[in-house]
Design an enzyme around this catalytic site. Structure first.
Site, PDB file in Angstrom:
ATOM      1  N   THR A 146       0.832  -1.211   0.000  1.00 24.88           N
ATOM      2  CA  THR A 146       0.000   0.000   0.000  1.00 24.88           C
ATOM      3  C   THR A 146       0.868   1.263   0.000  1.00 24.88           C
ATOM      4  O   THR A 146       0.586   2.227  -0.716  1.00 24.88           O
ATOM      5  CB  THR A 146      -0.904   0.057   1.248  1.00 24.88           C
ATOM      6  OG1 THR A 146      -1.550  -1.185   1.396  1.00 24.88           O
ATOM      7  CG2 THR A 146      -1.935   1.156   1.136  1.00 24.88           C
TER       8      THR A 146
ATOM      9  N   HIS B 105      -8.476  -6.791   2.899  1.00 23.95           N
ATOM     10  CA  HIS B 105      -7.064  -7.122   3.076  1.00 23.95           C
ATOM     11  C   HIS B 105      -6.946  -8.603   3.397  1.00 23.95           C
ATOM     12  O   HIS B 105      -7.774  -9.144   4.115  1.00 23.95           O
ATOM     13  CB  HIS B 105      -6.478  -6.285   4.216  1.00 23.95           C
ATOM     14  CG  HIS B 105      -4.981  -6.305   4.272  1.00 23.95           C
ATOM     15  ND1 HIS B 105      -4.273  -7.412   4.666  1.00 23.95           N
ATOM     16  CD2 HIS B 105      -4.075  -5.360   3.951  1.00 23.95           C
ATOM     17  CE1 HIS B 105      -2.982  -7.144   4.594  1.00 23.95           C
ATOM     18  NE2 HIS B 105      -2.818  -5.906   4.164  1.00 23.95           N
TER      19      HIS B 105
ATOM     20  N   ASP C 199      -4.799  -0.609  -4.994  1.00 22.48           N
ATOM     21  CA  ASP C 199      -3.425  -0.334  -4.547  1.00 22.48           C
ATOM     22  C   ASP C 199      -2.407  -1.365  -5.040  1.00 22.48           C
ATOM     23  O   ASP C 199      -1.287  -1.025  -5.396  1.00 22.48           O
ATOM     24  CB  ASP C 199      -3.348  -0.126  -3.017  1.00 22.48           C
ATOM     25  CG  ASP C 199      -3.728  -1.341  -2.190  1.00 22.48           C
ATOM     26  OD1 ASP C 199      -4.249  -2.333  -2.753  1.00 22.48           O
ATOM     27  OD2 ASP C 199      -3.507  -1.296  -0.962  1.00 22.48           O
TER      28      ASP C 199
HETATM   29  C1  GP9 Z   1      -2.031  -0.882   6.498  1.00 22.73           C
HETATM   30  C2  GP9 Z   1      -2.708  -1.029   5.186  1.00 22.73           C
HETATM   31  C3  GP9 Z   1      -2.411  -2.372   4.557  1.00 22.73           C
HETATM   32  O1  GP9 Z   1      -2.099   0.380   7.052  1.00 22.73           O
HETATM   33  O2  GP9 Z   1      -2.426   0.022   4.368  1.00 22.73           O
HETATM   34  O3  GP9 Z   1      -1.116  -2.464   4.117  1.00 22.73           O
HETATM   35  P1  GP9 Z   1      -0.614  -3.550   3.049  1.00 22.73           P
HETATM   36  O4  GP9 Z   1      -0.311  -4.804   3.803  1.00 22.73           O
HETATM   37  O5  GP9 Z   1      -1.709  -3.755   2.038  1.00 22.73           O
HETATM   38  O6  GP9 Z   1       0.588  -2.934   2.446  1.00 22.73           O
HETATM   39 MN    MN Z   2      -2.771  -2.689   0.577  1.00 21.07          MN
END
Ligand code: GP9
Ligand code: MN
Length: 628
Positions: free
Chosen positions: A295, A410, A469
């Protein structure tokens, strides 16, 4: 003779055990470290030990007087480091890092309140040092000197090494890729311990300072030429189309493009987005270009039009660099800039990096009411996150540029029964199965958000920009993916699966689907041009997605690239029309460009080269205090 030695208490053992226990007590009483299971508790308990054994173990090579002196001094210094962290944590709710220590604004805040932060009982943080000093004075015999043989020393260090490996092994199973990805300070401290964490931080710091020191402005000339040659003037129809409007930028967690206009078990996965893209500009050949920083890498690409690094997370490794990011540019153009994410502010080092990017405000965990009921998986559910964020939007000065980072979709894609709007997929792979309901949930959350924006009168004056993302389903799940997609996942297909949606919604505009090949690197100039801001003098590796005469091109962080008719990956050139390997010559003309893009961008980051670039009016110091 030796036997006699062993009758005395070992000062090395006493010093080590006292500091070890004190550190653990401090973890439990002075920091808010979340422990989820007994394995994590064990890791937390043992993690200071190996470092302390090493550092006190050095004294095994010393003669009596030096040994005592060394142990006392070391015990004091290590205690002081721990105490400094405790005080820093009281104020910033975060662990110390070297770049932060040198950030004067932080330190002056801390300095002025240091008297309020420290009290008499803090002497307890030095209790073990005091005990040690008193014992040495009062009972020198008890703490007498002991000579260690080679075998003793060897055994001692072997035990220390074994403990270190045991610690790392357990940490790696709890948190895979802990060190390569450097997620979060809290996680690092929890897993490798506060002292090792400082060593690791010092290593990162010295590595990047050395590279920075060796760089000089002359390297920028080539890069500048390259960037100038690739600059594309904006499309007249789109330049300034959203001038003065609020910008709502949504980072959609793990959202790949293959879910758009698709069904699972006969049900739409993204019904809201499918409708929304009909009244938006939708880019259906758009790629994420992230590396290990996930992200945070996508944020880096989007804000800077620079590539992230091939290893590690640039948010962690180069947060002290000079950047000319979108928030910084927009601040100068009268915008209020904010990022919103209901997670620990230190995750991905965002609290620090956001200052370098020019964000004026970071709405993080404390700005949200997070409860057991409104949380799942990684934290606050998207629906509640968006709903609570609207109040923040209403309170903000206008126009604003506000980035939303969603979380529910996620890995491992957890969702409660009542939030599941569609059934999971049915393969042997739980990850793939559960991905669909969480994507569907996120889609619903965005639908409710857009409705709320309309209800609150924020919609008309805003443009809404959405992007995925990074991938959600890795190559480890090719079997189930190939079952779902009904085709074999070749390296060609894997590369195509790196497509993420990119959607630009301008109220009142009809929009259309645009199939130019692009990536996250292109978002910065695209947004700035829509706001009527020129990018001619920026060092951007991307170009406006609306520009005429665009070169269809996207390079991924692993060096794969996509053009109008080809995909190049794993050293093979594929024909996009057939998905089959084709003559390498078809890809050759782009190879140099792909290599240059990544190398030039890396050079800028490693050498912190933007500090040599003509600073636009108003220096960094004049920006408001940010991202607390
Ligand atoms: C954590 C969220 C997830 O703050 O942005 O992160 P990722 O594991 O997708 O990089
Ligand atoms: Mn992410």
């Amino acid at each position: 003779m030796k036997n006699k030695n062993w009758s005395k208490a070992s000062i090395v053992a006493i010093a080590t055990i006292l500091l070890w226990l004190k550190t653990y007590i401090a973890y439990k009483t002075s920091f808010d470290i979340k422990i989820e299971n007994w394995r994590q508790e064990i890791i937390l308990f043992i993690n200071p030990l190996s470092f302390l054994m090493f550092i006190f173990g050095i004294s095994l090579f010393m003669k009596e007087k030096n040994q005592k002196r060394y142990i006392l001094i070391t015990s004091f210094i290590v205690s002081a480091v721990l105490f400094a962290n405790v005080v820093f944590y009281r104020f910033f709710n975060d662990f110390l890092t070297i770049p932060v220590l040198f950030q004067t604004s932080n330190m002056s805040d801390l300095g002025s309140s240091v008297t309020e932060l420290i009290n008499f009982s803090d002497l307890l943080y030095f209790a073990d040092f005091i005990i040690l000093a008193v014992l040495l004075k009062v009972k020198p015999k008890f703490m007498g000197y002991r000579e260690y043989s080679k075998v003793d020393r060897r055994a001692f260090f072997l035990v220390a090494i074994a403990i270190a490996f045991f610690n790392l092994g357990m940490a790696e199973t709890e948190r895979p890729q802990l060190l390569t990805r450097t997620f979060d300070r809290e996680m690092l401290v929890k897993n490798i311990g506060t002292y090792n964490y400082h060593l690791y931080d010092a290593y990162l710091q010295s590595k990047s300072s050395a590279q920075r020191a060796m760089a000089d402005g002359s390297e920028l000339a080539d890069i500048d030429n390259y960037v100038r040659a690739n600059y594309l003037p904006p499309n007249d129809d789109m330049f300034g189309i959203a001038k003065g409007k609020n910008v709502i930028l949504i980072s959609m967690e793990s959202t790949q493009n293959f879910v758009i206009n698709q069904t699972v078990n006969g049900q739409e996965i993204t019904p809201f987005l499918n409708d929304f893209i009909k009244e938006s500009y939708y880019f259906d050949n758009f790629y994420h270009q992230t590396g290990q920083g996930k992200t945070s890498d996508s944020e880096f690409l989007v804000e800077n039009s620079l590539y992230p690094l091939s290893r590690g997370a640039v948010f962690f490794t180069h947060s002290g660099n000079e950047y000319t990011a979108t928030p910084e540019i927009l601040n100068k153009n009268g915008y209020f800039t904010a990022s919103m994410h209901a997670n620990n502010k230190s995750f991905w080092n965002r609290d620090i990096m956001y200052q370098a990017l020019g964000y004026q405000r970071f709405y993080s965990l404390p700005d949200y009411e997070v409860t057991e009921e409104n949380s799942v998986g990684w934290g606050m559910k998207d629906v509640d996150f968006f709903q609570q964020s609207v109040q923040h939007l209403k309170d903000m000065p206008k126009p604003f540029y506000s980035k939303f980072i969603t979380l529910t979709n996620h890995f491992p894609f957890e969702l409660s029964e009542e939030d599941s709007l569609i059934q999971p997929y049915t393969s042997n792979d739980k990850t793939v199965n559960n991905y669909f309901p969480t994507v569907r949930y996120q889609d619903e959350a965005m639908k409710m958000f857009v409705q709320k924006l309309k209800d609150e009168g924020l919609y008309e004056d805003s443009i809404i920009i959405l992007y995925g993302d990074h991938y959600g389903i890795s190559e480890n799940h090719n079997k189930a993916m190939s079952e779902y997609l009904g085709k074999e996942i070749t390296p060609f297909e894997s590369t195509q699966l790196q497509e993420v949606p990119f959607i630009v919604h301008i109220p009142g505009e009809k929009g259309k689907t645009i199939s130019t090949v692009g990536g996250q690197i292109d978002i910065k100039p695209t947004i700035l041009h829509m706001l009527g801001i020129d990018t001619k003098n920026d060092i951007d590796f991307g170009s406006d997605l609306f520009s005429k005469d665009r070169l269809d091109f996207a390079v991924l962080r692993d060096g794969s690239f996509i053009t109008k008719d080809q995909v190049f990956t794993r050293d093979t050139c594929y024909d996009k029309a057939t998905g089959e390997p084709t003559d390498r010559a078809a890809c050759e003309p782009y190879m140099e460009k792909a290599k240059n893009e990544l190398e030039y961008s890396d050079k800028i980051i490693y050498g912190d080269l933007l500090r040599f670039y003509g600073q636009p009016e108003g220096s960094k110091e004049s920006y408001p205090e940010t991202a607390k």
